[in-house]
Design an enzyme around this catalytic site. Sequence first.
Site, PDB file in Angstrom:
ATOM      1  N   ASN A  10       0.852  -1.513   0.373  1.00  0.00           N
ATOM      2  CA  ASN A  10      -0.106  -0.036   0.003  1.00  0.00           C
ATOM      3  C   ASN A  10       1.285   1.144  -0.150  1.00  0.00           C
ATOM      4  O   ASN A  10       1.198   1.245   1.368  1.00  0.00           O
ATOM      5  CB  ASN A  10      -0.941  -0.493   1.477  1.00  0.00           C
ATOM      6  CG  ASN A  10      -1.972   1.272   1.365  1.00  0.00           C
ATOM      7  OD1 ASN A  10      -1.790   2.250   0.131  1.00  0.00           O
ATOM      8  ND2 ASN A  10      -2.361   1.086   2.612  1.00  0.00           N
ATOM      9  N   LYS A  12      -0.143   4.442  -0.308  1.00  0.00           N
ATOM     10  CA  LYS A  12      -0.875   5.445   0.034  1.00  0.00           C
ATOM     11  C   LYS A  12      -0.021   7.618  -0.564  1.00  0.00           C
ATOM     12  O   LYS A  12      -0.057   6.940  -1.521  1.00  0.00           O
ATOM     13  CB  LYS A  12       0.052   6.010   1.487  1.00  0.00           C
ATOM     14  CG  LYS A  12       0.148   4.483   2.334  1.00  0.00           C
ATOM     15  CD  LYS A  12      -0.044   4.695   3.760  1.00  0.00           C
ATOM     16  CE  LYS A  12      -0.663   3.247   4.487  1.00  0.00           C
ATOM     17  NZ  LYS A  12      -0.215   3.624   5.807  1.00  0.00           N
ATOM     18  N   HIS A  99      -9.854   1.851   4.575  1.00  0.00           N
ATOM     19  CA  HIS A  99      -9.301   1.984   5.633  1.00  0.00           C
ATOM     20  C   HIS A  99      -8.857   2.672   6.093  1.00  0.00           C
ATOM     21  O   HIS A  99      -9.413   4.234   6.054  1.00  0.00           O
ATOM     22  CB  HIS A  99      -7.388   2.590   4.105  1.00  0.00           C
ATOM     23  CG  HIS A  99      -6.182   2.485   5.409  1.00  0.00           C
ATOM     24  ND1 HIS A  99      -5.834   3.649   6.033  1.00  0.00           N
ATOM     25  CD2 HIS A  99      -4.997   1.542   4.788  1.00  0.00           C
ATOM     26  CE1 HIS A  99      -4.862   3.029   6.488  1.00  0.00           C
ATOM     27  NE2 HIS A  99      -4.290   1.853   6.237  1.00  0.00           N
ATOM     28  N   GLU A 101      -6.932   5.204   7.611  1.00  0.00           N
ATOM     29  CA  GLU A 101      -6.999   7.272   6.770  1.00  0.00           C
ATOM     30  C   GLU A 101      -8.217   7.503   5.985  1.00  0.00           C
ATOM     31  O   GLU A 101      -8.103   8.798   6.480  1.00  0.00           O
ATOM     32  CB  GLU A 101      -5.573   6.457   6.848  1.00  0.00           C
ATOM     33  CG  GLU A 101      -4.401   6.172   7.276  1.00  0.00           C
ATOM     34  CD  GLU A 101      -3.237   6.147   6.699  1.00  0.00           C
ATOM     35  OE1 GLU A 101      -2.858   5.779   5.501  1.00  0.00           O
ATOM     36  OE2 GLU A 101      -2.529   5.464   7.116  1.00  0.00           O
ATOM     37  N   GLU A 169      -6.053  -4.032  10.185  1.00  0.00           N
ATOM     38  CA  GLU A 169      -5.031  -3.607  10.904  1.00  0.00           C
ATOM     39  C   GLU A 169      -5.421  -2.439  12.196  1.00  0.00           C
ATOM     40  O   GLU A 169      -6.024  -1.581  12.492  1.00  0.00           O
ATOM     41  CB  GLU A 169      -4.611  -2.366   9.522  1.00  0.00           C
ATOM     42  CG  GLU A 169      -4.686  -3.254   8.021  1.00  0.00           C
ATOM     43  CD  GLU A 169      -3.873  -2.374   7.588  1.00  0.00           C
ATOM     44  OE1 GLU A 169      -3.523  -2.403   6.575  1.00  0.00           O
ATOM     45  OE2 GLU A 169      -5.230  -1.402   7.049  1.00  0.00           O
ATOM     46  N   GLY A 175       2.219   2.429  10.813  1.00  0.00           N
ATOM     47  CA  GLY A 175       2.802   3.372  10.668  1.00  0.00           C
ATOM     48  C   GLY A 175       4.449   3.759  12.036  1.00  0.00           C
ATOM     49  O   GLY A 175       5.497   4.566  12.229  1.00  0.00           O
ATOM     50  N   SER A 211       2.627  -2.080  10.575  1.00  0.00           N
ATOM     51  CA  SER A 211       4.161  -2.175  10.614  1.00  0.00           C
ATOM     52  C   SER A 211       5.514  -3.390  10.358  1.00  0.00           C
ATOM     53  O   SER A 211       5.925  -3.710  10.764  1.00  0.00           O
ATOM     54  CB  SER A 211       4.137  -1.517  12.228  1.00  0.00           C
ATOM     55  OG  SER A 211       3.821  -0.041  12.434  1.00  0.00           O
TER      56      SER A 211
HETATM   57  P1  PGA Z   1       2.223   0.195   7.878  1.00  0.00           P
HETATM   58  O1  PGA Z   1       1.015   0.556   6.890  1.00  0.00           O
HETATM   59  O2  PGA Z   1       2.854  -0.877   7.112  1.00  0.00           O
HETATM   60  O3  PGA Z   1       3.401   1.525   7.070  1.00  0.00           O
HETATM   61  O4  PGA Z   1       2.513   0.784   8.991  1.00  0.00           O
HETATM   62  C1  PGA Z   1       0.261  -0.589   6.711  1.00  0.00           C
HETATM   63  C2  PGA Z   1      -1.425   0.396   6.019  1.00  0.00           C
HETATM   64  O5  PGA Z   1      -1.827   1.523   6.907  1.00  0.00           O
HETATM   65  O6  PGA Z   1      -2.053  -0.257   5.353  1.00  0.00           O
END
Ligand code: PGA
Length: 250
Positions: A10, A12, A99, A101, A169, A175, A211
């Site tokens: 992903n 982003k 997601h 976000e 998640e 992150g 992460s």
């Molecule tokens: P990350 O993000 O691996 O940077 O923690 C995962 C995600 O948000 O899909």
Amino acid sequence: MHSKKHFIANWKMNGLIKDLNHISRVSDYLKKIKKNDFNCTFCLPYTLLGLAKSRFDLKKINLGAQNFSVQDINSGPYTGSISINMLKDLKCKYVIIGHSELRAKGETNLIIKTKIKYALEKNLKIILCVGENLMQYKANKSFQIVKNQLKLVLPKNKKDLRNITIAYEPIWSIGTGIIPQNKYLNNFFNKISYYLKKDFKFSISLLYGGSVSSKNIKQFVNINKCNGFLIGGASLKSKNFIDIIKKYYN
Ligand code: PGA
């Protein structure tokens, strides 16, 4: 069932044209190892999807999108919006929906449900993200939250469910470099999988996201019901992404 593992990148809001070289290197690696018991998917920003479509062998690498608009399934007077039909046109096989976000920016379960409907209509495979925040986790509410997120949006029929993969998640893990403990994850995945079998009569493929890196990937080998990973930060550089795959299998 679910024998193929998923390694889903992903990206982003990351990636310029030059960064497609990282996908080239992953693609070369995949050609070299000739392993076919896992899938690699890159969920790219819109700006790179068309280029990626013409550059890569889509038998080795799947393309995915990170979002689309619910204003119309095909087209319309919606400045700045991208429809699911446009993603189909770009040979996207997958799309991320729900997601955290985007939920944080106001994406409701109703919008998520509509997106799922649109994606199914256009035959795209869905990566449905669910997860609790830190406060909910600390209050032992994770399962209740996730169960509710699933209950409110999942279709009931098997034909549709077959096109959905769920990515658990935990928001507090995205992150942050912090990942849940094995015991917690095993228990959590078992509970989700039991719930889906009981209420939907179907065993939906489950992924973990948050992460994931080459440093911690080994830990996930022991999570029985985990069929793969949604990987953010560590998917941006080919070396990190390839190391995750290598370490998972060796
Ligand atoms: P990350 O993000 O691996 O940077 O923690 C995962 C995600 O948000 O899909």
